[in-house]
Motif scaffolding. Structure first.
Motif, PDB file in Angstrom:
ATOM      1  N   ASP A 150       1.235   4.169  -2.891  1.00 41.94           N
ATOM      2  CA  ASP A 150       0.690   5.602  -2.816  1.00 41.94           C
ATOM      3  C   ASP A 150       1.782   6.274  -3.330  1.00 41.94           C
ATOM      4  N   ALA A 151       3.070   6.094  -3.337  1.00 44.30           N
ATOM      5  CA  ALA A 151       4.098   6.750  -3.699  1.00 44.30           C
ATOM      6  C   ALA A 151       4.585   6.511  -5.208  1.00 44.30           C
ATOM      7  N   ARG A 182       0.762  -1.255  -0.119  1.00 44.78           N
ATOM      8  CA  ARG A 182      -0.100   0.067   0.018  1.00 44.78           C
ATOM      9  C   ARG A 182       0.787   1.427  -0.113  1.00 44.78           C
ATOM     10  N   GLU A 183       1.900   1.237   0.799  1.00 51.56           N
ATOM     11  CA  GLU A 183       2.777   2.569   1.042  1.00 51.56           C
ATOM     12  C   GLU A 183       3.252   2.928  -0.315  1.00 51.56           C
ATOM     13  N   ARG A 184       3.937   1.701  -0.940  1.00 49.04           N
ATOM     14  CA  ARG A 184       4.999   1.738  -2.220  1.00 49.04           C
ATOM     15  C   ARG A 184       3.836   2.421  -3.313  1.00 49.04           C
TER      16      ARG A 184
END
Length: 258
Positions: free
Chosen positions: A199-200, A195-197
């Motif tokens: 988003d970026a 998820r974090e990857r």
């Protein structure tokens, strides 16, 4: 392994879909004068127009491509959309002398089978020190099946010849089950572990490509995905892999220059 079975017995769903448009094979090229609609979201109308711009054999690639030409242009605004010949081993004069299904099977045999199916199996098994064999691609077996009448070779459901040849497997109900793909849990990956990857990714992809790839188009796909349009999961994963790969290459180049 069972690699080659779908190519031998026409098991892929996309074959049936594309043969329904076989009347287009009598036209040498696509229609590049058609209007362009849609954007990265790739609505149904824009996809149909993308297919109509290509000749029939080349348009077969859109049945399993990651992105349509219109979507590619949205991702890379400077990309010049052309009508390339995607496949090796096919000539226009050959296309008109074979049945539609035989054309598509030949495309798969020369391109999809060696470049994707066999390559994937080889990479996965050799990573674990295993030797994979594909008995359905034995040259004598392939030669025998190729001479069979279409009514026996191509059945619905597919591969009924194998069911008759191996009645001892009947109790397992292998050949009566609905066909399934090898689909990974993309949504679990994208919504949890990655998820974090993810988003970026849009801005990271634009940065590592030095602006050649747009941040706006991936961001729009991500926005639609977050709203519940899970049909974009595979495309987002491809973009994430692209960004991660390019970032790794960039890091290696920086190390080499230090």
């Amino acid at each position: 392994g069972g690699d080659g079975g779908d190519e031998m017995f026409a098991g892929y769903k996309r074959l049936r879909k594309h043969t329904r448009t076989a009347w287009r094979r009598y036209f040498l090229g696509g229609n590049n004068t058609l209007p362009r609609l849609g954007d990265i979201a790739g609505d149904r109308t824009s996809r149909l127009l993308d297919e109509a711009r290509l000749d029939w054999a080349s348009a077969y690639s859109l049945r399993f491509s990651g992105f349509t030409p219109t979507q590619r242009k949205a991702l890379q605004p400077g990309f010049k959309i052309q009508s390339p010949h995607y496949w090796r081993g096919l000539e226009q004069k050959w296309l008109k002398t074979r049945t539609p299904l035989s054309v598509l099977l030949e495309i798969d045999r020369l391109n999809y089978l060696p470049e994707y199916i066999l390559r994937k199996g080889d990479l996965c098994t050799m990573a674990h020190g295993l030797e994979l064999r594909a008995p359905l691609l034995d040259h004598e077996w392939v030669g025998l099946v190729s001479t069979m009448p279409a009514s026996q070779r191509f059945t619905d459901p597919a591969k009924q010849l194998l069911a008759k040849a191996m009645p001892q497997l009947g109790s397992l109900d292998l050949f009566a089950q609905k066909k399934k793909g090898f689909n990974p849990p993309l949504n679990d990956w994208l919504q949890r572990d990655l998820r974090e990857r993810l988003d970026a990714m849009p801005h990271a992809l634009a940065a590592v490509s030095e602006g050649h790839l747009s941040a706006d188009a991936p961001a729009e796909l991500l926005r639609l995905y977050r709203l519940g349009n899970t049909q974009y999961a595979e495309q987002l994963l491809q973009l994430l892999f692209l960004q991660m790969s390019m970032s790794q290459l960039d890091a290696l180049r920086r190390e080499a220059t230090c």
